[in-house]
Design a protein around this motif. Structure first.
Motif, PDB file in Angstrom:
ATOM      1  N   UNK A 143       0.845  -1.200   0.000  1.00 51.55           N
ATOM      2  CA  UNK A 143       0.000   0.000   0.000  1.00 51.55           C
ATOM      3  C   UNK A 143       0.878   1.246   0.000  1.00 51.55           C
ATOM      4  N   UNK A 144       0.272   2.379  -0.332  1.00 55.74           N
ATOM      5  CA  UNK A 144       1.032   3.631  -0.324  1.00 55.74           C
ATOM      6  C   UNK A 144       1.144   4.172   1.099  1.00 55.74           C
ATOM      7  N   UNK A 145       1.864   5.267   1.244  1.00 51.57           N
ATOM      8  CA  UNK A 145       2.156   5.810   2.573  1.00 51.57           C
ATOM      9  C   UNK A 145       0.897   6.228   3.326  1.00 51.57           C
ATOM     10  N   UNK A 146      -0.065   6.793   2.616  1.00 52.93           N
ATOM     11  CA  UNK A 146      -1.284   7.250   3.277  1.00 52.93           C
ATOM     12  C   UNK A 146      -2.082   6.067   3.819  1.00 52.93           C
ATOM     13  N   UNK A 147      -2.188   5.031   3.010  1.00 50.26           N
ATOM     14  CA  UNK A 147      -2.934   3.857   3.461  1.00 50.26           C
ATOM     15  C   UNK A 147      -2.183   3.150   4.582  1.00 50.26           C
ATOM     16  N   UNK A 148      -0.875   3.137   4.515  1.00 50.25           N
ATOM     17  CA  UNK A 148      -0.079   2.531   5.581  1.00 50.25           C
ATOM     18  C   UNK A 148      -0.306   3.275   6.899  1.00 50.25           C
ATOM     19  N   UNK A 149      -0.354   4.597   6.835  1.00 52.81           N
ATOM     20  CA  UNK A 149      -0.601   5.394   8.037  1.00 52.81           C
ATOM     21  C   UNK A 149      -1.984   5.098   8.612  1.00 52.81           C
ATOM     22  N   UNK A 150      -2.965   4.867   7.735  1.00 45.64           N
ATOM     23  CA  UNK A 150      -4.316   4.529   8.202  1.00 45.64           C
ATOM     24  C   UNK A 150      -4.322   3.163   8.879  1.00 45.64           C
ATOM     25  N   UNK A 151      -3.691   2.186   8.251  1.00 46.73           N
ATOM     26  CA  UNK A 151      -3.677   0.832   8.799  1.00 46.73           C
ATOM     27  C   UNK A 151      -2.939   0.777  10.138  1.00 46.73           C
ATOM     28  N   UNK A 152      -1.892   1.566  10.251  1.00 46.14           N
ATOM     29  CA  UNK A 152      -1.088   1.555  11.476  1.00 46.14           C
ATOM     30  C   UNK A 152      -1.907   1.959  12.698  1.00 46.14           C
ATOM     31  N   UNK A 153      -2.918   2.801  12.477  1.00 42.75           N
ATOM     32  CA  UNK A 153      -3.750   3.244  13.592  1.00 42.75           C
ATOM     33  C   UNK A 153      -4.709   2.165  14.079  1.00 42.75           C
ATOM     34  N   UNK A 154      -4.831   1.093  13.318  1.00 41.78           N
ATOM     35  CA  UNK A 154      -5.783   0.038  13.652  1.00 41.78           C
ATOM     36  C   UNK A 154      -5.163  -1.102  14.442  1.00 41.78           C
ATOM     37  N   UNK A 155      -3.834  -1.072  14.600  1.00 39.94           N
ATOM     38  CA  UNK A 155      -3.132  -2.218  15.180  1.00 39.94           C
ATOM     39  C   UNK A 155      -2.173  -1.769  16.282  1.00 39.94           C
ATOM     40  N   UNK A 156      -1.705  -2.737  17.051  1.00 41.05           N
ATOM     41  CA  UNK A 156      -0.691  -2.452  18.089  1.00 41.05           C
ATOM     42  C   UNK A 156       0.071  -3.727  18.387  1.00 41.05           C
ATOM     43  N   UNK A 157       1.175  -3.588  19.103  1.00 38.61           N
ATOM     44  CA  UNK A 157       1.978  -4.718  19.550  1.00 38.61           C
ATOM     45  C   UNK A 157       2.050  -4.709  21.076  1.00 38.61           C
ATOM     46  N   UNK A 158       1.894  -5.885  21.657  1.00 37.53           N
ATOM     47  CA  UNK A 158       2.049  -5.979  23.109  1.00 37.53           C
ATOM     48  C   UNK A 158       3.506  -5.713  23.466  1.00 37.53           C
ATOM     49  N   UNK A 159       3.695  -5.000  24.563  1.00 36.34           N
ATOM     50  CA  UNK A 159       5.062  -4.679  24.992  1.00 36.34           C
ATOM     51  C   UNK A 159       5.631  -5.827  25.837  1.00 36.34           C
TER      52      UNK A 159
END
Length: 230
Positions: free
Chosen positions: A214-230
């Motif tokens: 995906x392009x940078x804009x879509x990547x930025x959108x997807x990133x807001x939907x996920x997380x990693x446990x610390x």
């Protein structure tokens, strides 16, 4: 004398039956009260149930124009995508727009775990009581949990309608395929890519791997939907 006794017996039995019915009705009252409350909530939003809701951050220029937005507003949305949240969209729209009507078919899905309770009331048909219930069951770990908890108050169709407006963020290494595909704008192919690169050790790895598709804009959108446990 026997006839009188028989009559007395019938009268006593009838009285016992009536008393039992009254007691049963009294016991059922709380459930009936809750049913009336949830029915009222559902009735308030019933006309909205069949609406298709367009995600602002996935909308094309033509789709935004079809919503009757001013050209300058469309241009601003396209430039700023992905918008952070509904407050940012609200500011871009300005005054003179029937936002209550517009938000029935145009919206930015809200993170169930981080959105302020008051903001949930921007969702069509959601008032003080339901906004409180959305917040009450945090943290949500899955869509199934949201369906189960909110399903105590409204029917399945209304819960499904709410899912046009909210989402549950997913943990990249443990989320089920069902929960990944429940994310806004994530279909079978992208869900497969999310799983393909497990285990993720950092968000940078996620950006690198998913950025291949995906392009940078879509990547930025997807990133807001996920997380990693610390």
């Amino acid at each position: 004398m026997k006839q009188l006794s028989k009559f007395a017996l019938i009268t006593a039995l009838a009285g016992f039956t009536l008393l039992s019915c009254k007691e049963k009705k009294s016991e059922d009252t709380p459930a009936e009260t809750m049913s009336e409350e949830t029915t009222s909530s559902t009735e308030e939003t019933a006309p909205l149930m069949k609406q298709n809701v367009l995600n602002v951050n996935l909308a094309t220029e033509a789709e935004l124009q079809e919503k009757g937005l001013a050209p300058e507003v469309v241009a601003a949305i396209l430039e700023k995508k992905p918008l952070m949240d509904m407050k940012e969209l609200d500011a871009l729209l300005g005054d003179g727009v029937d936002k209550a009507a517009l938000y029935q078919t145009l919206f930015i899905p809200m993170n169930l775990n981080t959105t302020p309770e008051a903001d949930f009331k921007m969702i069509p048909g959601v008032g003080d009581r339901m906004a409180h219930e959305f917040e009450e069951y945090r943290p949500y770990t899955s869509v199934a949990q949201f369906k189960r908890e909110i399903g105590k108050y409204v029917d399945e169709e209304e819960v499904a309608r709410y899912l046009n407006y909210v989402f549950v963020p997913v943990e990249l290494n443990t989320a089920s395929e069902e929960d990944i595909k429940a994310l806004p704008g994530v279909g079978d192919r992208m869900a497969h890519e999310f799983e393909e690169y497990r285990p993720y050790t950092s968000m940078e790895q996620f950006r690198r791997e998913i950025g291949k598709y995906v392009d940078d804009k879509e990547l930025a959108r997807l990133e807001r939907l996920v997380y990693l446990k610390k």
